[in-house]
Every structure is written in structure tokens, then in C-alpha cells.
Design a protein around this motif. Structure first.
Motif, PDB file in Angstrom:
ATOM      1  N   ALA A   1       4.701  10.700 -18.970  1.00  0.00           N
ATOM      2  CA  ALA A   1       5.717   9.908 -18.281  1.00  0.00           C
ATOM      3  C   ALA A   1       6.156  10.618 -17.007  1.00  0.00           C
ATOM      4  CB  ALA A   1       6.922   9.694 -19.196  1.00  0.00           C
ATOM      5  N   GLY A   2       6.289   9.864 -15.934  1.00  0.00           N
ATOM      6  CA  GLY A   2       6.751  10.435 -14.681  1.00  0.00           C
ATOM      7  C   GLY A   2       5.661  11.006 -13.800  1.00  0.00           C
ATOM      8  N   MET A   3       4.403  10.936 -14.240  1.00  0.00           N
ATOM      9  CA  MET A   3       3.289  11.427 -13.429  1.00  0.00           C
ATOM     10  C   MET A   3       2.676  10.237 -12.688  1.00  0.00           C
ATOM     11  SD  MET A   3      -0.277  13.320 -14.526  1.00  0.00           S
ATOM     12  CE  MET A   3       0.493  14.767 -15.219  1.00  0.00           C
ATOM     13  N   TYR A   4       2.565  10.386 -11.355  1.00  0.00           N
ATOM     14  CA  TYR A   4       2.033   9.305 -10.521  1.00  0.00           C
ATOM     15  C   TYR A   4       0.976   9.842  -9.564  1.00  0.00           C
ATOM     16  CZ  TYR A   4       6.004   6.649 -12.225  1.00  0.00           C
ATOM     17  OH  TYR A   4       6.907   6.016 -13.037  1.00  0.00           O
ATOM     18  N   LEU A   5      -0.008   9.017  -9.289  1.00  0.00           N
ATOM     19  CA  LEU A   5      -1.072   9.355  -8.364  1.00  0.00           C
ATOM     20  C   LEU A   5      -0.995   8.382  -7.193  1.00  0.00           C
ATOM     21  CD1 LEU A   5      -3.640  11.042  -7.812  1.00  0.00           C
ATOM     22  CD2 LEU A   5      -4.922   9.296  -9.077  1.00  0.00           C
ATOM     23  N   TYR A   6      -0.881   8.922  -5.980  1.00  0.00           N
ATOM     24  CA  TYR A   6      -0.795   8.119  -4.756  1.00  0.00           C
ATOM     25  C   TYR A   6      -2.140   8.196  -4.035  1.00  0.00           C
ATOM     26  CZ  TYR A   6       4.329   8.447  -5.254  1.00  0.00           C
ATOM     27  OH  TYR A   6       5.622   8.369  -5.696  1.00  0.00           O
ATOM     28  N   LEU A   7      -2.642   7.037  -3.614  1.00  0.00           N
ATOM     29  CA  LEU A   7      -3.907   6.961  -2.883  1.00  0.00           C
ATOM     30  C   LEU A   7      -3.727   6.143  -1.612  1.00  0.00           C
ATOM     31  CD1 LEU A   7      -6.355   6.145  -5.824  1.00  0.00           C
ATOM     32  CD2 LEU A   7      -5.994   8.352  -4.730  1.00  0.00           C
ATOM     33  N   PRO A   8      -4.495   6.469  -0.561  1.00  0.00           N
ATOM     34  CA  PRO A   8      -4.363   5.716   0.682  1.00  0.00           C
ATOM     35  C   PRO A   8      -4.972   4.312   0.601  1.00  0.00           C
ATOM     36  CG  PRO A   8      -6.000   7.434   0.931  1.00  0.00           C
ATOM     37  CD  PRO A   8      -5.375   7.614  -0.421  1.00  0.00           C
ATOM     38  N   LYS A   9      -5.850   4.073  -0.371  1.00  0.00           N
ATOM     39  CA  LYS A   9      -6.463   2.754  -0.542  1.00  0.00           C
ATOM     40  C   LYS A   9      -6.539   2.415  -2.022  1.00  0.00           C
ATOM     41  CE  LYS A   9      -9.121   2.892   3.663  1.00  0.00           C
ATOM     42  NZ  LYS A   9     -10.400   2.856   4.300  1.00  0.00           N
ATOM     43  N   LYS A  10      -6.283   1.165  -2.328  1.00  0.00           N
ATOM     44  CA  LYS A  10      -6.284   0.699  -3.719  1.00  0.00           C
ATOM     45  C   LYS A  10      -7.656   0.898  -4.364  1.00  0.00           C
ATOM     46  CE  LYS A  10      -5.496  -3.404  -6.480  1.00  0.00           C
ATOM     47  NZ  LYS A  10      -5.424  -4.847  -6.458  1.00  0.00           N
ATOM     48  N   ASP A  11      -7.636   1.463  -5.555  1.00  0.00           N
ATOM     49  CA  ASP A  11      -8.818   1.631  -6.405  1.00  0.00           C
ATOM     50  C   ASP A  11      -9.920   2.494  -5.800  1.00  0.00           C
ATOM     51  OD1 ASP A  11      -7.589   0.087  -8.367  1.00  0.00           O
ATOM     52  OD2 ASP A  11      -8.528  -1.762  -7.676  1.00  0.00           O
ATOM     53  N   GLN A  12      -9.594   3.359  -4.857  1.00  0.00           N
ATOM     54  CA  GLN A  12     -10.582   4.281  -4.306  1.00  0.00           C
ATOM     55  C   GLN A  12     -10.207   5.704  -4.720  1.00  0.00           C
ATOM     56  OE1 GLN A  12     -11.491   3.700  -0.196  1.00  0.00           O
ATOM     57  NE2 GLN A  12     -12.220   1.630  -0.549  1.00  0.00           N
ATOM     58  N   PHE A  13     -10.846   6.154  -5.791  1.00  0.00           N
ATOM     59  CA  PHE A  13     -10.532   7.445  -6.406  1.00  0.00           C
ATOM     60  C   PHE A  13     -11.525   8.533  -6.008  1.00  0.00           C
ATOM     61  CE2 PHE A  13      -8.856   4.067  -9.053  1.00  0.00           C
ATOM     62  CZ  PHE A  13      -7.562   4.486  -9.275  1.00  0.00           C
ATOM     63  N   ASP A  14     -12.355   8.296  -5.001  1.00  0.00           N
ATOM     64  CA  ASP A  14     -13.397   9.240  -4.608  1.00  0.00           C
ATOM     65  C   ASP A  14     -12.856  10.618  -4.238  1.00  0.00           C
ATOM     66  OD1 ASP A  14     -15.057   7.083  -4.972  1.00  0.00           O
ATOM     67  OD2 ASP A  14     -15.345   6.697  -2.831  1.00  0.00           O
TER      68      ASP A  14
END
Length: 100
Positions: free
Chosen positions: A12-25
Motif C-alpha cells: 500500500a502506498g507504493m506508486y510507479l510513475y511513467l511518462p507514457k501509459k503502459d510503457q514499462f521498457d
């Protein structure tokens, strides 16, 4: 800049921010294994935000540009037992094991 925010069910409370949706490269494989299956929480238009919860906008933008993601960890939880023991003048941890 649009930012995609994902949460995990593992912590809980852990978040991952990405510059583009669904691009985890750009996210290391080891981190993705620990994070588990990401669940999209929201998309944020950063140029319309002055501040964000838990992270400065400048720090977030810098991380999204290099290394390409930002991992927000949950705040450290208080150890209430430790605080109680110290307030009573006891050592932080009991020396003896409790046998049941």
C-alpha cells in the motif's frame, strides 16, 4: 507532459510513475517483479499541476526524463512498540525470546 500513475497490490502506498501509459521498457525487470502487476490509477497532465502528493513536480519530471520512471515508496510506518518501550525506559527490543 502526461504522466501515468500505477499502484501495486503488494504494498500500500507504493506508486510507479511513467511518462507514457503502459510503457514499462525503462523500468528494470527486477523492480517490475517486486512491483507485481501494475494497476493504472490515473493520468496526470503535469503542466496543469503546481504540486503533487508526496513528490515535488521538479523531481518527478527529472526522473521521468532520466531514468524514465519514478517509484514512490510509502511513508515509513511508526514502530509503536519500540516507542512504548523507550518511553518506559526499556531497551528497544526484549532480550529474551518468548516461548509459547
Amino acid at each position: 507532459m502526461i504522466c501515468a500513475v500505477y499502484k501495486t497490490r503488494k504494498k500500500a502506498g507504493m506508486y510507479l510513475y511513467l511518462p507514457k501509459k503502459d510503457q514499462f521498457d525503462s523500468v528494470p525487470e527486477a523492480l517490475m517483479k517486486q512491483f507485481g502487476t501494475p494497476e493504472l490509477v490515473t493520468l496526470i497532465a503535469l503542466e496543469k499541476r503546481e504540486s503533487l502528493a508526496g513528490v515535488s513536480k521538479e523531481k518527478l519530471v527529472a526522473a521521468l526524463e532520466e531514468p524514465g520512471f519514478y517509484l514512490q515508496m510509502p511513508p515509513k510506518e511508526d514502530d509503536l512498540l519500540l516507542e512504548h518501550r523507550v518511553s518506559k525506559g526499556l531497551p528497544p527490543r526484549a532480550d529474551k525470546e518468548i516461548k509459547l
